[in-house]
Design a protein around this motif. Structure first.
Motif, PDB file in Angstrom:
ATOM      1  N   VAL A 111      42.745  29.926  56.637  1.00 21.29           N
ATOM      2  CA  VAL A 111      42.900  30.130  55.196  1.00 21.29           C
ATOM      3  C   VAL A 111      42.633  31.606  54.900  1.00 21.29           C
ATOM      4  CG1 VAL A 111      42.062  29.544  52.884  1.00 21.29           C
ATOM      5  CG2 VAL A 111      42.176  27.774  54.663  1.00 21.29           C
ATOM      6  N   ILE A 112      43.581  32.254  54.234  1.00 22.50           N
ATOM      7  CA  ILE A 112      43.429  33.652  53.835  1.00 22.50           C
ATOM      8  C   ILE A 112      43.118  33.694  52.349  1.00 22.50           C
ATOM      9  CG2 ILE A 112      44.526  35.924  53.711  1.00 22.50           C
ATOM     10  CD1 ILE A 112      46.486  34.941  55.891  1.00 22.50           C
ATOM     11  N   LEU A 113      42.021  34.364  51.986  1.00 21.17           N
ATOM     12  CA  LEU A 113      41.665  34.542  50.575  1.00 21.17           C
ATOM     13  C   LEU A 113      41.908  35.994  50.191  1.00 21.17           C
ATOM     14  CD1 LEU A 113      38.273  32.575  50.368  1.00 21.17           C
ATOM     15  CD2 LEU A 113      40.600  31.723  49.982  1.00 21.17           C
ATOM     16  N   THR A 114      42.600  36.202  49.086  1.00 22.03           N
ATOM     17  CA  THR A 114      42.878  37.561  48.653  1.00 22.03           C
ATOM     18  C   THR A 114      43.123  37.597  47.151  1.00 22.03           C
ATOM     19  OG1 THR A 114      44.212  39.534  49.143  1.00 22.03           O
ATOM     20  CG2 THR A 114      45.371  37.421  49.085  1.00 22.03           C
ATOM     21  N   SER A 115      43.600  38.732  46.657  1.00 23.65           N
ATOM     22  CA  SER A 115      43.866  38.904  45.228  1.00 23.65           C
ATOM     23  C   SER A 115      45.070  39.810  45.051  1.00 23.65           C
ATOM     24  CB  SER A 115      42.631  39.487  44.515  1.00 23.65           C
ATOM     25  OG  SER A 115      42.068  40.560  45.246  1.00 23.65           O
ATOM     26  N   SER A 116      45.586  39.858  43.851  1.00 24.36           N
ATOM     27  CA  SER A 116      46.752  40.691  43.552  1.00 24.36           C
ATOM     28  C   SER A 116      46.540  41.374  42.204  1.00 24.36           C
ATOM     29  CB  SER A 116      48.024  39.829  43.519  1.00 24.36           C
ATOM     30  OG  SER A 116      49.167  40.618  43.263  1.00 24.36           O
ATOM     31  N   PHE A 117      47.224  42.493  42.009  1.00 26.94           N
ATOM     32  CA  PHE A 117      47.083  43.233  40.752  1.00 26.94           C
ATOM     33  C   PHE A 117      47.370  42.334  39.554  1.00 26.94           C
ATOM     34  CE2 PHE A 117      48.420  46.877  43.578  1.00 26.94           C
ATOM     35  CZ  PHE A 117      47.166  47.471  43.608  1.00 26.94           C
ATOM     36  N   ALA A 118      46.493  42.370  38.564  1.00 26.64           N
ATOM     37  CA  ALA A 118      46.645  41.516  37.385  1.00 26.64           C
ATOM     38  C   ALA A 118      47.971  41.772  36.670  1.00 26.64           C
ATOM     39  CB  ALA A 118      45.477  41.741  36.423  1.00 26.64           C
ATOM     40  N   HIS A 119      48.430  43.032  36.684  1.00 26.35           N
ATOM     41  CA  HIS A 119      49.669  43.346  35.960  1.00 26.35           C
ATOM     42  C   HIS A 119      50.919  42.814  36.667  1.00 26.35           C
ATOM     43  CE1 HIS A 119      49.090  46.944  38.635  1.00 26.35           C
ATOM     44  NE2 HIS A 119      50.359  46.691  38.883  1.00 26.35           N
ATOM     45  N   GLU A 120      50.743  42.256  37.889  1.00 23.79           N
ATOM     46  CA  GLU A 120      51.877  41.670  38.600  1.00 23.79           C
ATOM     47  C   GLU A 120      52.135  40.225  38.176  1.00 23.79           C
ATOM     48  OE1 GLU A 120      54.056  43.011  40.620  1.00 23.79           O
ATOM     49  OE2 GLU A 120      53.096  44.985  40.494  1.00 23.79           O
ATOM     50  N   LYS A 121      51.251  39.672  37.364  1.00 23.58           N
ATOM     51  CA  LYS A 121      51.439  38.294  36.901  1.00 23.58           C
ATOM     52  C   LYS A 121      52.531  38.275  35.838  1.00 23.58           C
ATOM     53  CE  LYS A 121      49.080  34.335  34.868  1.00 23.58           C
ATOM     54  NZ  LYS A 121      47.975  33.890  34.007  1.00 23.58           N
ATOM     55  N   LYS A 122      53.647  37.654  36.161  1.00 20.76           N
ATOM     56  CA  LYS A 122      54.820  37.700  35.281  1.00 20.76           C
ATOM     57  C   LYS A 122      54.866  36.541  34.289  1.00 20.76           C
ATOM     58  CE  LYS A 122      57.587  40.185  38.720  1.00 20.76           C
ATOM     59  NZ  LYS A 122      56.451  40.411  39.625  1.00 20.76           N
ATOM     60  N   HIS A 123      54.264  35.415  34.631  1.00 24.03           N
ATOM     61  CA  HIS A 123      54.274  34.251  33.742  1.00 24.03           C
ATOM     62  C   HIS A 123      52.880  34.121  33.134  1.00 24.03           C
ATOM     63  CE1 HIS A 123      58.178  33.291  35.401  1.00 24.03           C
ATOM     64  NE2 HIS A 123      57.661  33.396  36.614  1.00 24.03           N
ATOM     65  N   ILE A 124      52.731  34.669  31.952  1.00 22.06           N
ATOM     66  CA  ILE A 124      51.416  34.872  31.338  1.00 22.06           C
ATOM     67  C   ILE A 124      50.658  33.559  31.122  1.00 22.06           C
ATOM     68  CG2 ILE A 124      50.182  35.846  29.359  1.00 22.06           C
ATOM     69  CD1 ILE A 124      51.581  37.874  31.167  1.00 22.06           C
ATOM     70  N   MET A 125      51.340  32.481  30.750  1.00 22.49           N
ATOM     71  CA  MET A 125      50.676  31.243  30.375  1.00 22.49           C
ATOM     72  C   MET A 125      50.330  30.354  31.570  1.00 22.49           C
ATOM     73  SD  MET A 125      50.361  31.721  27.213  1.00 22.49           S
ATOM     74  CE  MET A 125      49.734  30.118  26.686  1.00 22.49           C
ATOM     75  N   THR A 126      50.634  30.795  32.769  1.00 26.85           N
ATOM     76  CA  THR A 126      50.339  29.979  33.951  1.00 26.85           C
ATOM     77  C   THR A 126      48.971  30.327  34.524  1.00 26.85           C
ATOM     78  OG1 THR A 126      51.430  31.566  35.417  1.00 26.85           O
ATOM     79  CG2 THR A 126      52.782  29.788  34.506  1.00 26.85           C
ATOM     80  N   SER A 127      48.542  29.549  35.510  1.00 29.24           N
ATOM     81  CA  SER A 127      47.267  29.781  36.194  1.00 29.24           C
ATOM     82  C   SER A 127      47.249  31.167  36.838  1.00 29.24           C
ATOM     83  CB  SER A 127      47.057  28.713  37.264  1.00 29.24           C
ATOM     84  OG  SER A 127      46.024  29.087  38.164  1.00 29.24           O
ATOM     85  N   PRO A 128      46.079  31.818  36.902  1.00 26.95           N
ATOM     86  CA  PRO A 128      45.984  33.118  37.573  1.00 26.95           C
ATOM     87  C   PRO A 128      45.989  32.999  39.093  1.00 26.95           C
ATOM     88  CG  PRO A 128      43.829  32.459  36.779  1.00 26.95           C
ATOM     89  CD  PRO A 128      44.799  31.436  36.264  1.00 26.95           C
ATOM     90  N   PHE A 129      46.029  31.774  39.624  1.00 28.96           N
ATOM     91  CA  PHE A 129      46.013  31.561  41.068  1.00 28.96           C
ATOM     92  C   PHE A 129      47.417  31.254  41.585  1.00 28.96           C
ATOM     93  CE2 PHE A 129      41.555  30.985  40.211  1.00 28.96           C
ATOM     94  CZ  PHE A 129      40.931  31.482  41.349  1.00 28.96           C
TER      95      PHE A 129
END
Length: 246
Positions: free
Chosen positions: A119-137
Motif C-alpha cells: 500500500v502506497i500512501l501519498t498526497s497531491s496538490f490541492a489545486h489539482e482537484k478538479k471535481h470540487i464537491m467530491t471526496s479529497p481522497f
C-alpha cells in the motif's frame, strides 16, 4: 548493476503474508505523518534500517519514545506481528539519480520475502482537484490488488488515469513506485489525498481512517480513541517565540 541498498537487520522476522505500507515523500508529508500515527498507535517495533546513496542522510531522536537512547535515521522498517503489517518509513526525499534503482530493489526484496501486498500512501496538490464537491481522497489499484472486492463496496473516487500511465502531481515517487510494483506483478493499492502545505495532522488522521477501511488496523466503534499522538509531533512547528524579544 551493483546493488545500492544495504539493509541492517535488527530483529529477524518472517514477513510472509504481511502487508507493506510505503509513504511517499509528497506535498504536506501526509503519507509520512499517517505512518507516524500508525507506528505510534500500534507501538510497532523497529526491525531494520536501510542505507542507500538514494537516501539523503538524516538522523535524530527516537520520534516515538521520550528518553529513548535509540536514534532514528532516514529509512527504517517497523513491524506489527499482530496485524501482519510492516511500514517502510522514509523521512527525506530520494536522490533522483538513484531513485529508480532504489525503489526497484525495495520491491524485489519484499517480493522475495513473500509479502501479501503493498500500500502506497501519498498526497497531491490541492489545486489539482478538479471535481470540487467530491471526496479529497483518490485511489489507484492494479489488477492483482487484494482489496478490490472491498473497494467496490465503497463510495471512493478512482484516480483518473491517462494513457501514458498514472501521474500524481505533488505525490513524490508514488507514481514511479506504483509502475515498478505493477511490472513486478505484486498486488498494490495507492491511496492519496489532495492537500496543501501547513498543519497536515488532520490530513494524517483522515488518511489513517481511510486506510483502516481497507486494511483493518483499529476497531471501528472507538477508532479515534485508539490513536496515539507521536511525541515527535509535539514540537512539529518549533517552540513558542522567546518572551524577551517583545
Amino acid at each position: 548493476m551493483a546493488q545500492i541498498n544495504h539493509w541492517k537487520s535488527l530483529i529477524d522476522c518472517d514477513l510472509s503474508g504481511y502487508t507493506l505500507i510505503i509513504p511517499s515523500v509528497a506535498v504536506g508529508n501526509v503519507g509520512q505523518l499517517a505512518c507516524d500515527l500508525v507506528i505510534s498507535s500500534l507501538q510497532m517495533r523497529k526491525i531494520a534500517l536501510l542505507y542507500s546513496p538514494a537516501l539523503i542522510p538524516v538522523s535524530g531522536y527516537d520520534p516515538y519514545k521520550i528518553g529513548s537512547s535509540s536514534l532514528s535515521v532516514c529509512c527504517e522498517l517497523y513491524e506489527c506481528a499482530d496485524r501482519k503489517l510492516v511500514i517502510l518509513l522514509l523521512r527525506a526525499p530520494l536522490v533522483y539519480k538513484y531513485g529508480q534503482q532504489f525503489l526497484t530493489e525495495v520491491v524485489d526484496k519484499f517480493k522475495a520475502d513473500n509479502i501479501k501486498d503493498i500500500v502506497i500512501l501519498t498526497s497531491s496538490f490541492a489545486h489539482e482537484k478538479k471535481h470540487i464537491m467530491t471526496s479529497p481522497f483518490r485511489y489507484v489499484a492494479n489488477e492483482l490488488c487484494t482489496h478490490m472486492s472491498k473497494l467496490k463496496t465503497l463510495d471512493w473516487v478512482e484516480h483518473e488515469s491517462k494513457e501514458d500511465g498514472v501521474k500524481i502531481l505533488g505525490g513524490g515517487f508514488a507514481s514511479i513506485l506504483y509502475q515498478i510494483i505493477k511490472e513486478k506483478s505484486v498486488p498494490c493499492l495507492v491511496l492519496y489525498k489532495f492537500a496543501s502545505e501547513g498543519d497536515n495532522i488532520p490530513d494524517a488522521y483522515e488518511m489513517v481512517q481511510h486506510l483502516n477501511t481497507v486494511v483493518p488496523l483499529f476497531d471501528e466503534p472507538d477508532f479515534y480513541s485508539q490513536l496515539i499522538h507521536p511525541v515527535s509531533w509535539n514540537l512539529m512547528f518549533g517552540g513558542p517565540p522567546p518572551r524577551n524579544i517583545y
